[in-house]
Design a protein around this motif. Sequence first.
Motif, mmCIF file in Angstrom:
data_model
loop_
_atom_site.group_PDB
_atom_site.id
_atom_site.type_symbol
_atom_site.label_atom_id
_atom_site.label_comp_id
_atom_site.label_asym_id
_atom_site.label_seq_id
_atom_site.Cartn_x
_atom_site.Cartn_y
_atom_site.Cartn_z
ATOM 1 N N ASP A 277 -5.202 0.515 -6.785
ATOM 2 C CA ASP A 277 -5.153 1.976 -6.761
ATOM 3 C C ASP A 277 -3.753 2.477 -6.435
ATOM 4 O OD1 ASP A 277 -7.807 2.237 -7.412
ATOM 5 O OD2 ASP A 277 -8.507 2.508 -5.352
ATOM 6 N N THR A 278 -3.061 1.763 -5.545
ATOM 7 C CA THR A 278 -1.695 2.141 -5.187
ATOM 8 C C THR A 278 -0.788 2.140 -6.411
ATOM 9 O OG1 THR A 278 -1.716 1.467 -2.859
ATOM 10 C CG2 THR A 278 0.383 1.308 -4.000
ATOM 11 N N ILE A 279 -0.879 1.076 -7.199
ATOM 12 C CA ILE A 279 -0.032 0.964 -8.388
ATOM 13 C C ILE A 279 -0.371 2.058 -9.398
ATOM 14 C CG2 ILE A 279 0.533 -0.506 -10.365
ATOM 15 C CD1 ILE A 279 0.107 -2.918 -8.511
ATOM 16 N N ALA B 261 8.707 9.625 -5.066
ATOM 17 C CA ALA B 261 7.830 8.658 -5.727
ATOM 18 C C ALA B 261 8.614 7.430 -6.190
ATOM 19 C CB ALA B 261 7.123 9.320 -6.907
ATOM 20 N N LYS B 262 9.823 7.628 -6.659
ATOM 21 C CA LYS B 262 10.628 6.490 -7.118
ATOM 22 C C LYS B 262 10.991 5.564 -5.958
ATOM 23 C CE LYS B 262 12.628 8.462 -11.322
ATOM 24 N NZ LYS B 262 13.881 8.801 -12.050
ATOM 25 N N ASP B 263 11.300 6.126 -4.808
ATOM 26 C CA ASP B 263 11.608 5.297 -3.637
ATOM 27 C C ASP B 263 10.403 4.424 -3.288
ATOM 28 O OD1 ASP B 263 14.057 6.526 -3.511
ATOM 29 O OD2 ASP B 263 13.494 7.944 -1.933
ATOM 30 N N ALA C 89 2.433 9.263 -10.118
ATOM 31 C CA ALA C 89 3.292 10.098 -9.273
ATOM 32 C C ALA C 89 4.716 10.141 -9.798
ATOM 33 C CB ALA C 89 3.278 9.569 -7.838
ATOM 34 N N VAL C 90 5.203 9.015 -10.270
ATOM 35 C CA VAL C 90 6.561 8.976 -10.838
ATOM 36 C C VAL C 90 6.621 9.844 -12.096
ATOM 37 C CG1 VAL C 90 8.276 7.514 -11.956
ATOM 38 C CG2 VAL C 90 7.145 6.731 -9.867
ATOM 39 N N LEU D 60 0.849 -1.195 0.000
ATOM 40 C CA LEU D 60 0.000 0.000 0.000
ATOM 41 C C LEU D 60 0.883 1.244 0.000
ATOM 42 C CD1 LEU D 60 -2.582 -1.163 2.699
ATOM 43 C CD2 LEU D 60 -2.744 -1.412 0.207
ATOM 44 N N GLY D 61 0.702 2.099 -0.986
ATOM 45 C CA GLY D 61 1.591 3.237 -1.159
ATOM 46 C C GLY D 61 1.237 4.450 -0.328
#
Length: 518
Positions: free
Chosen positions: A325-327, A341-343, A333-334, A259-260
Amino acid sequence: MILTKKACLVSLALSATVASTNGFVTPSTSSTSTLSSSLSFMRNNNNQPERKNFVLNSSAVAGDLNGVMEKPKAWECDDEANCVEVDACDENECRTTLDVRIHGEWYDLSGWRKAHPAGAHWIDWYDGRDATEVMDAFHSVKARKMWQKLPKSAPATALQLEKTVVPDSSTQISFRKLQKKLEDEGWWERDLVHEGKLIGIWASLVIGAGLTAHAAPFLSIFLTSLSMTNAGWLGHDYIHGVDKFSDKMRLFAAAAAGLGPTWWSDKHNKHHALTNEMGVDEDIATDPFLFTWAPDPKYDSPLRKIQHLIFYIPFSFLFALWRFDTIKVIVDAVEAKRPKAKDELFALMAHYFVLLTILPLNVWAPAVLLSGLMSALIVTPTHQSEEFFEEFQPDFVTAQFQSTRNAVTTNPFSEWLWGGMQYQLEHHLFPSMPRSKYPALKEILVKFAEENKIPGGYRESGEFEILKMNWQRYKDVAEADPVPGAPYSRGSGQLGAINLGLSPAAGGLSFVGEYDKK
């Protein structure tokens, strides 16, 4: 008739123009910013947002009358809230006006919105509104000192806005004193020993699930689902947290639960800020599978009539939907180059590498569904049994009391499984406070509700009673007739409406709101 912010400022600007042509006002460069602070997103009488920025200032108008058009000014800020005045950009490409009240002062955040780490949409939702409690609830002490560096709104703008915004209630003022008192007493200091115990329990579940994945798959499914749910609650606490430990653990939810933080912040913090606002709060926009109020006929679904009989099916897909949704959000975001966002993407990749390597499909897939069911049973009843609001609630504190009910657990396992969500009111009023503090905070909030005569007081029910109340709501809505003109679950143009904001629920799964058809 209630004037919009735009209309009020146009009137002020024209008045200044007339005065200047009669010798009463001498326009200067500084007065450019004085009357250029008008809002494009302030709701009009039909609750619809203006879709375009509006810039008007006395200097520009007066200069034009004299044959010389002065260029309007705007603010440009960096991520440390250091702002400089610059020439205003094209109003069709960027916001040039945005005023928000914080602790009684109006600030022009038009230049800060792009630098805001959590995204510009958050600032836009409070355009022309008071954001004191939200500002205090979600930000660290350092961040809360930064807003004092931001440029204040022009005096004329602030004066006019103050006439149109609801004054701070006595409850809000008392709450701010309480928050200051708790901060001074150290309630935000995290107990690292306690955190170590919680992380240790999660790690034990993961190890147990891995060791039993092939020998005892049903046991592994159960342990995996518990670990996923537990990881979600831990990550939830760390994403909300503003202490140094939370900063280091911010990616825990991505690495341990898939989950992001970016998705969670966009969706979940909005739920915190605008709880149970119909058309705005994504957590109650669960149709067409589950309706929390009788809808307008054009948004109805045959599933509504049996939702109380099949609720466990959409409940089970909750975690799967959150993962999807996270993906989707992290990819966007990236591409948008949002901070770190990359991290977050790398943490999610590590999560799925470990998950798919250690656990077979027949373990992790049903575990995701079981975890979704457990999580939904916990997160839905604490709000859905209480009041829903059709309009923005200016008194954040009272609204949280009215829209939240706590669950009283009956045993140590339930106390752990609920992950702090049984103290939902404590969490909504103080989301950045470590959840380990909530049991002791309960008595303070009970007294606060009594002293401030909060309607309904401090609300709580037994953990099974509150589940029954939630099911009863689904049943009552299932048996109700559709209501022509009922609020659309994804908004009808109000500030912060799901269809206008950054929300995975925009548009729903099968319906399009009337506002979006225009």
